[in-house]
Motif scaffolding. Structure first.
Motif, mmCIF file in Angstrom:
data_model
loop_
_atom_site.group_PDB
_atom_site.id
_atom_site.type_symbol
_atom_site.label_atom_id
_atom_site.label_comp_id
_atom_site.label_asym_id
_atom_site.label_seq_id
_atom_site.Cartn_x
_atom_site.Cartn_y
_atom_site.Cartn_z
ATOM 1 N N GLU B 106 4.811 -1.939 -9.016
ATOM 2 C CA GLU B 106 3.996 -1.801 -7.821
ATOM 3 C C GLU B 106 3.031 -0.640 -8.021
ATOM 4 O O GLU B 106 3.430 0.435 -8.502
ATOM 5 C CB GLU B 106 4.864 -1.567 -6.592
ATOM 6 N N VAL B 108 0.913 1.798 -5.899
ATOM 7 C CA VAL B 108 0.969 2.259 -4.517
ATOM 8 C C VAL B 108 -0.022 3.399 -4.334
ATOM 9 O O VAL B 108 -0.049 4.347 -5.133
ATOM 10 C CB VAL B 108 2.400 2.728 -4.152
ATOM 11 N N THR B 113 0.633 2.868 0.663
ATOM 12 C CA THR B 113 0.314 1.455 0.851
ATOM 13 C C THR B 113 0.322 0.741 -0.497
ATOM 14 O O THR B 113 -0.269 1.214 -1.468
ATOM 15 C CB THR B 113 -1.076 1.301 1.491
ATOM 16 N N ILE B 114 0.998 -0.394 -0.515
ATOM 17 C CA ILE B 114 1.073 -1.163 -1.758
ATOM 18 C C ILE B 114 -0.297 -1.771 -2.028
ATOM 19 O O ILE B 114 -0.838 -2.517 -1.197
ATOM 20 C CB ILE B 114 2.130 -2.266 -1.656
ATOM 21 N N SER B 117 1.532 -5.707 -6.093
ATOM 22 C CA SER B 117 2.963 -5.819 -6.370
ATOM 23 C C SER B 117 3.188 -7.003 -7.290
ATOM 24 O O SER B 117 2.749 -8.113 -7.005
ATOM 25 C CB SER B 117 3.744 -6.013 -5.064
ATOM 26 N N LYS B 127 3.882 -0.832 3.277
ATOM 27 C CA LYS B 127 4.146 0.561 2.905
ATOM 28 C C LYS B 127 5.404 0.690 2.043
ATOM 29 O O LYS B 127 6.370 -0.044 2.214
ATOM 30 C CB LYS B 127 4.334 1.416 4.166
ATOM 31 N N GLU B 128 5.366 1.632 1.144
ATOM 32 C CA GLU B 128 6.563 2.057 0.388
ATOM 33 C C GLU B 128 6.786 3.521 0.750
ATOM 34 O O GLU B 128 6.505 4.432 -0.028
ATOM 35 C CB GLU B 128 6.345 1.898 -1.120
#
Lengths: 428, 550
Positions: B106, B108, B113-114, B117, B127-128
């Motif tokens: 991913e 990010v 915010t991704i 992915s 979100k992560e």
């Protein structure tokens, strides 16, 4: 229905590049090679690439007005139930047969029967009379639709029309070659021939499509692009699905990422069946991305897993289906994307004409809804609102093509809705 | 339970128990041996897993580092120098992950915010937050993490790298799956199976023929993410155990069969003299006192037979002595009674004769008168003697009964008629006879004369018991195929000890009785296979009850 003036302006203003090299004089002759990623199975596929093999009695001009094509004049009774058309003289089909009333009747009758059940057509010399028990106020718009093209049905691999190009080779799903029709009644097209290959393989095509989706293509040096107006509706249809569930789904889906990321900004978010440029009232359907409200609706339904089918081998629609499933999960709806049959269906509904009533009627037929009243804008709006119980619009996509530097587009006919190949010429 | 059965069960139980103990011991030793082997194999596999896991950690770190250093990621990071439009990069992670053979990747943005992915392409824009919420993952390098996927969850060996992106950081989080495929790549011994159970996995039924070792796998926050389950097949052990059990069953069955044969043989050897002894005991019990048990051995059973024979011989001798003693006693009693009975009449006879002698010597003129008086006295006393002798003769001459159907009620009525004159005689005690005869009394097989004689004696006895009169009740009943005859008086009654001796010959409570009346009654009833009982209460009277089979 005539295209409103503002819609015409919108269409014209959306022509993106129009690499009209006005300083260069058009050149006759030469061949054009086109490469399309999606294969055509018939010669009547709807595309922004317009290859005029057939023609209609009348056509929509750039301002949305009706103008003569294969006919030169028409008149109707006060009730709009009886229409008389005078066909153009000295028009021949590609096989050399002259166009007259009798040769035009079969294709016209086939096109009109779907909308007017009791329609009848009488032919006499270069005149045809179209009659029906009901009033036909939209008959001219119907006749301007590509579906009402006049042609002679030959064998399975042939379509014999009266247009400036004639079919010289047709292998469904693989290849189409057309050549300029020297006996065309109008002005000869610039190009001698056009070869369309379906699927990648051609080394350096003059025109190629840039499909929506994640597969980015690095454009070679000097390649320009041409984009149509938003004319392909990406939507989820579910004629048998619970309308409340579809409403919840519509609220749960964030359309902006679909348009901006998945479609790479080649379109706009859709909340209606017909785009704003076509109807002028589409903004009335616009709704906010509202997951809490969607959850509230879902809590009343408690739906089980729902399958969402998308066309196999369509990477873009598959990515849209996966995004829809992700958004739906946030609202408590379990969507299972599948390339086989599903309860819901994700697909593309391309516009085929610039007449809103005709398009809405066609969509209604596609969704299994009968006749809709499109006589007035407000009834058209109501009809569309009713249809939205069965559809979740997601995006209107543009068709985008890469154009080689030697290709030139004259702007006499081309608009944002279609790229007319009889307006294209190539630099020797 | 017969002796033979006991012997059989003892032998069979001994055989089965012995075999079971041996089988259990062998089985336990085999199980312990297999468990030691399984423990060694499990430890080896866990070590192998740890080595492979460490190797993959290094590999994941290297590949994610390569992704981070790639031109695409660096170009993406440069995007954040101004207004960032990352939409064109949303498929970038898939390409990069494919290039580096990563299962998870991913990209990010600084705001968590991704952007792209690889494992779940549709998640761009989400979100992560764990990347920016805490920097604890930095210290752990490569760690286990649960990854959300479109079709569920997966466990990954994850690491995170960062690239300077504008004022923030671009995060590159990538890794590889820790799944069954990974576990299958571990070299395991035959019969071993390694499984990975995540928290959300449904635990499938573990093979019951396996020993299971569970090893927890924890994530960066020490939370339990999955469990590594190592199954060691116990198929070999189970097969061996089954073989042992099968062999034990066969040996046990053979033991039971042997026990059966031995029990028959032993029983026939041991119980034959016992059965003979038991038969002798039964013979003695029914009166065959001359029976002797066969002595066939010199063991305890032979000694028992000898003792039994000695005992029976002693019993016979004692019986003979008792009979002799009873005979002597009976003769003495008879002699005493005879002497007593005869002594009374003899004394007046002697006096009378002496008077006659004295009268003839002293007063010859009065001799005739004395002679007449004396002879009448002599005749009276001689008549008395004759009566006494007749009674003894009757008792001695009691014949065997000649049975014939006798109507009980009729016999009773006839007996009452014999006494009616006496009962109604004027001047006699007032005795009222009462008949309470059952209509269904019916007939009994009896000798009518002897039965009348028995009833006669009972009536006489009852009348003697009521010197001042009273009620004499004759009652017959029939119950359970038996007919009862009761004769009751309401005289003074008898004491319990008197009742006990009432039927003893020559026992009497009366001054002039011979003591033979009730003895004769009992003799008659006994000869008819019947019973006689007496019920008496002092002051209330006495009831004699004769029961005869109908």
């Amino acid at each position: 229905m005539r295209l409103p003036v503002w819609a015409c302006l919108a269409l014209l203003s959306s022509v993106p590049i129009a690499q009209a090299k006005a300083a260069t004089r058009p050149h006759y002759g030469g061949s054009l090679t086109i490469e399309l990623s999606s294969a055509w199975s018939t010669l009547t596929e709807s595309s922004a690439l317009s290859i005029p093999i057939t023609e209609t009695l009348v056509r929509l001009n750039a301002r949305g007005g009706i103008e003569p094509a294969l006919c030169v004049a028409w008149q109707h009774d006060p009730d709009l139930k009886r229409w008389r058309f005078s066909l153009r003289q000295k028009v021949t089909f590609h096989d050399g047969q002259p166009l007259n009333g009798a040769s035009a009747v079969p294709s016209l009758l086939g096109a009109l029967k779907g909308k007017y059940a009791d329609v009848s057509i009488q032919a006499g010399g270069q005149a045809i009379v179209i009659q029906s028990g009901e009033a036909m106020p939209d008959l001219l718009a119907d006749l301007a639709s590509p579906h009402a093209a006049v042609f002679r049905q030959g064998d399975a691999n042939s379509l014999t029309g009266t247009g400036p190009f004639r079919v010289t080779a047709w292998e469904p799903g693989r290849r189409l070659v057309v050549a300029a029709f020297d006996d065309y009644w109008g002005s000869r097209p610039y190009l001698d021939s056009i070869a369309i290959e379906f699927g990648a393989g051609h080394a350096r095509p003059d025109i190629f499509d840039i499909p929506a989706g994640p597969a980015r293509r690095i454009l070679p040096e000097g390649i320009a692009t041409w984009s149509s107006a938003p004319r392909i509706l990406v939507a989820i249809t579910g004629p048998n699905a619970n309308p409340v569930l579809l409403q919840a789904l519509a609220l749960a889906i964030d359309r902006a990422p679909i348009v901006n990321v998945l479609a790479q900004r080649r379109g706009e978010a859709a909340f209606s069946l017909l785009p704003q440029w076509l109807t002028g009232y589409a903004f009335l359907f616009q709704s906010a991305f509202d997951v809490p409200r969607a959850k509230q609706l879902v809590s009343q339904l408690r739906p089980g897993p729902i399958s969402l089918s998308y066309p196999a081998n369509d990477a873009f629609l598959r990515s849209v289906a996966e995004r829809v499933a992700l958004n739906a999960r946030d609202a408590g709806i379990t969507i299972q994307p599948t390339s086989t049959a599903g309860i819901l269906r994700l697909g593309e509904l391309p516009l085929q004409s610039t007449d809103a009533a005709t398009e809405l009627a066609r969509m209604a037929a596609t969704l299994g809804v009968g006749h809709i009243d499109s006589s007035k804008p407000d009834t058209l709006y109501e009809a569309e609102r009713t249809l939205l119980d069965r559809v979740v619009p997601l995006a209107f996509l543009r068709e985008t093509y890469g154009i080689a530097p030697r290709v030139h587009i004259e702007s006499s006919k081309s608009d944002a809705f279609a790229l007319h190949l009889d307006d294209v010429w190539v630099q020797p | 339970m017969s002796f033979r059965t006991k012997v059989f069960l003892s032998i069979a139980a001994t055989a089965v128990l012995s075999v079971w103990i041996v089988a259990a011991v062998v089985s336990t030793l085999v199980t312990q041996s297999f468990e030691r082997r399984d423990a060694q194999r499990t430890a080896a596999l866990v070590n192998q897993f740890q080595r492979e896991f460490d190797r993959r950690r290094v590999e994941v770190a290297r590949r994610v580092e390569a992704v981070t250093d790639s031109d695409d990621v660096q170009r993406l990071a440069l995007n954040f120098g101004g207004p960032a439009d990352t939409s064109a990069y949303f498929a970038e992670a898939q390409t990069l992950a494919q290039e580096q053979s990563l299962d998870f990747l991913e990209l990010v943005g600084p705001d968590a915010t991704i952007i792209s992915s690889a494992e779940w392409p549709a998640r761009f824009g989400y979100k992560e937050d764990w990347l920016t919420a805490s920097s604890g993952w930095k210290s752990q390098g490569v760690f286990l993490k649960k990854e959300d996927l479109a079709d569920g969850e997966a466990l990954g060996i994850i690491t995170v790298r960062t690239v300077k992106a504008g004022d923030g950081m671009l995060y590159v989080a990538g890794g590889r799956r820790l799944d069954q495929e990974f576990l299958d790549s571990l070299p395991g011994a035959e019969g071993m199976r390694v499984r990975l159970y995540r928290q959300t996995d449904q635990v499938t039924r573990v093979n019951s023929d396996a020993t299971v070792t569970a090893i927890p796998l924890r994530g960066r926050d020490k939370q339990l993410l999955a469990t590594l389950v190592i199954e060691n097949s116990r198929a070999d052990l189970v097969a061996l155990k089954k073989y042992i059990q099968g062999t034990a069953a066969i040996v046990g069955a053979a033991g039971v069969l042997l026990g059966l044969v031995l029990s028959f043989w032993t029983a026939s050897r041991v119980t034959r003299p016992l059965r003979g002894l038991a038969s002798s005991v039964r013979e003695v019990a029914i009166g065959n006192w001359d029976t002797r048990a066969a002595v066939s051995s010199s063991d305890e059973i032979g000694q028992l037979a000898r003792d039994f024979n000695g005992m029976t011989e002693q019993l016979v001798e004692q019986r003979d002595r008792m009979i002799q003693a009873e005979r002597v006693a009976a003769w003495r009693e008879l002699a005493r009674r005879l002497a007593h009975e005869l002594k009374n009449p003899l004394f007046p006879l002697q006096i009378t004769i002496e008077n006659l002698q004295r009268a003839r010597d002293a007063s010859p003129e009065q001799f005739d008168e004395v002679f007449r008086e004396s002879t009448s006295t002599l005749l009276a006393e001689l008549g008395h003697l004759k009566t006494i002798i007749g009674r003894f003769s009757d008792f001695a001459k009691m014949p065997a009964p000649e049975l014939e159907p006798v109507n009980v009620n009729q016999i009773v009525r006839e007996e009452l008629q014999l006494f009616e004159a006496q009962l109604q005689a004027p001047g006699g005690p007032p005795v009222k006879a009462i008949l309470e005869l059952a209509e269904d009394a019916g007939e009994v097989p009896a000798d009518p004369d002897q039965l009348r004689r028995a009833l006669h004696n009972l009536v006489l006895n009852a009348l003697d018991a009521m010197p001042h009169g009273g009620g004499l009740v004759f009652r017959t009943t029939r119950h359970d195929n038996k007919v009862a005859i009761e004769i009751s008086d309401d005289g003074d009654g008898l004491a319990p000890e008197e009742c006990d001796r009432l039927f003893t010959p020559y026992y009497t409570t009366k001054q002039h009785g011979t003591g033979l009346g009730l003895a004769i009654v009992q003799s008659v009833v006994s000869d008819h296979k019947g019973t006689i009982t007496v019920h008496s209460e002092l002051g209330k009277g006495t009831t004699f009850r004769i029961e005869l089979k109908a």
